[in-house]
Scaffold this motif. Structure first.
Motif, PDB file in Angstrom:
ATOM      1  N   ASN A 109       0.773  -1.176   0.036  1.00  0.00           N
ATOM      2  CA  ASN A 109      -0.135   0.122  -0.072  1.00  0.00           C
ATOM      3  C   ASN A 109       0.806   1.159  -0.147  1.00  0.00           C
ATOM      4  OD1 ASN A 109      -2.417  -1.256  -0.052  1.00  0.00           O
ATOM      5  ND2 ASN A 109      -2.666  -1.463   2.095  1.00  0.00           N
ATOM      6  N   LEU A 110       1.917   1.086   0.961  1.00  0.00           N
ATOM      7  CA  LEU A 110       2.810   2.337   0.850  1.00  0.00           C
ATOM      8  C   LEU A 110       3.334   2.660  -0.508  1.00  0.00           C
ATOM      9  CD1 LEU A 110       4.550   2.292   4.189  1.00  0.00           C
ATOM     10  CD2 LEU A 110       3.124   4.187   3.288  1.00  0.00           C
ATOM     11  N   ILE A 137       6.262  12.772   8.886  1.00  0.00           N
ATOM     12  CA  ILE A 137       5.304  11.594   8.828  1.00  0.00           C
ATOM     13  C   ILE A 137       4.732  11.156  10.114  1.00  0.00           C
ATOM     14  CG2 ILE A 137       4.586   9.234   7.920  1.00  0.00           C
ATOM     15  CD1 ILE A 137       6.783   9.521   5.758  1.00  0.00           C
ATOM     16  N   SER A 138       5.677  10.522  10.737  1.00  0.00           N
ATOM     17  CA  SER A 138       5.494   9.967  12.215  1.00  0.00           C
ATOM     18  C   SER A 138       6.641   9.458  12.648  1.00  0.00           C
ATOM     19  CB  SER A 138       4.533   8.653  12.277  1.00  0.00           C
ATOM     20  OG  SER A 138       5.042   7.759  11.403  1.00  0.00           O
ATOM     21  N   GLY A 145      -1.230  11.615   5.749  1.00  0.00           N
ATOM     22  CA  GLY A 145      -2.477  11.138   6.421  1.00  0.00           C
ATOM     23  C   GLY A 145      -2.670   9.543   6.196  1.00  0.00           C
ATOM     24  N   ARG A 146      -2.252   9.284   5.131  1.00  0.00           N
ATOM     25  CA  ARG A 146      -2.727   7.720   4.654  1.00  0.00           C
ATOM     26  C   ARG A 146      -1.503   6.862   5.158  1.00  0.00           C
ATOM     27  NH1 ARG A 146      -4.622   9.539  -1.161  1.00  0.00           N
ATOM     28  NH2 ARG A 146      -6.933  10.222  -0.622  1.00  0.00           N
ATOM     29  N   HIS A 156       0.132   6.420  10.067  1.00  0.00           N
ATOM     30  CA  HIS A 156      -0.525   5.285  11.083  1.00  0.00           C
ATOM     31  C   HIS A 156       0.012   3.852  10.740  1.00  0.00           C
ATOM     32  CE1 HIS A 156      -3.408   4.743   7.885  1.00  0.00           C
ATOM     33  NE2 HIS A 156      -3.804   3.845   8.370  1.00  0.00           N
ATOM     34  N   VAL A 157       0.593   3.677   9.727  1.00  0.00           N
ATOM     35  CA  VAL A 157       0.886   2.206   9.181  1.00  0.00           C
ATOM     36  C   VAL A 157       2.436   2.106   9.425  1.00  0.00           C
ATOM     37  CG1 VAL A 157      -1.128   1.757   7.990  1.00  0.00           C
ATOM     38  CG2 VAL A 157       0.783   2.495   6.651  1.00  0.00           C
ATOM     39  N   LEU A 158       3.206   3.168   9.484  1.00  0.00           N
ATOM     40  CA  LEU A 158       4.542   3.339   9.494  1.00  0.00           C
ATOM     41  C   LEU A 158       5.136   2.714  10.721  1.00  0.00           C
ATOM     42  CD1 LEU A 158       6.693   3.591   7.181  1.00  0.00           C
ATOM     43  CD2 LEU A 158       6.829   5.883   7.716  1.00  0.00           C
TER      44      LEU A 158
END
Length: 167
Positions: A15-16, A112-113, A140-141, A144-146
């Motif tokens: 997805n990334l 990003i995070s 934003g997308r 949270h998954v990183l």
């Protein structure tokens, strides 16, 4: 842009890759994109095939234009570190984004995070507000998954890709 192989990657990693490919293909004027970990390691790139080329010539002067993913990751990491230090010194809180406008292009860096950064190298013709908007969508997308596990997977994937191209 040549899409990297996503075979064998987790759905989050795929997805990334997909989000990064969309960013590059949908926003006019983007030359190169890099996602860099908090410790300055390249995790994801819009031009992974050029990473080995960049390593081979990094210590020799180049006559051609710069802009490979390895170069961009280095610059993004440095700019990110500098702006975080400036924000701490001024006690203004965290850095959200940084833009450097040059005569013939722009550099955009967005948090990003957990200290990871998204860096975009754009041409002089790119619309900076459009680039910033699409970068914010990516952050934003993707933010949270990183996770630490995903960062490790992306780093290993990039290393194996580079090792495979060196053979």
């Amino acid at each position: 842009m040549t899409a990297p192989s996503t075979f064998g990657l987790s759905s989050e990693a795929r997805n990334l890759h997909w989000l990064l490919t969309n960013l590059v293909e949908e926003v006019p004027g983007i030359r190169s994109v890099a996602v860099v970990s908090s410790d300055g390691l390249l995790l994801l790139s819009s031009d992974p095939g050029r990473n080995e080329e960049a390593r081979q010539v990094r210590d020799t002067p180049r006559a051609g234009p710069r802009g490979s993913a390895a170069d961009l990751a280095t610059v993004v990491s440095g700019v990110g570190s500098l702006t975080v230090g400036a924000a701490r010194l001024m006690d203004f809180g965290g850095v959200k984004h940084t833009m450097v406008a040059m005569d013939e292009g722009s550099l955009f860096v967005m948090s990003i995070s957990d200290g990871s950064l998204l860096g975009v190298h754009g041409s002089a013709e790119c619309d900076m507000s459009v680039v910033a908007y699409h970068m914010a969508l990516f952050v934003g997308r993707a933010g949270h998954v990183l996770t630490p596990e995903l960062r490790t997977e992306l780093r290993k994937s990039l290393e194996s890709e580079t090792t495979g191209s060196a053979r």
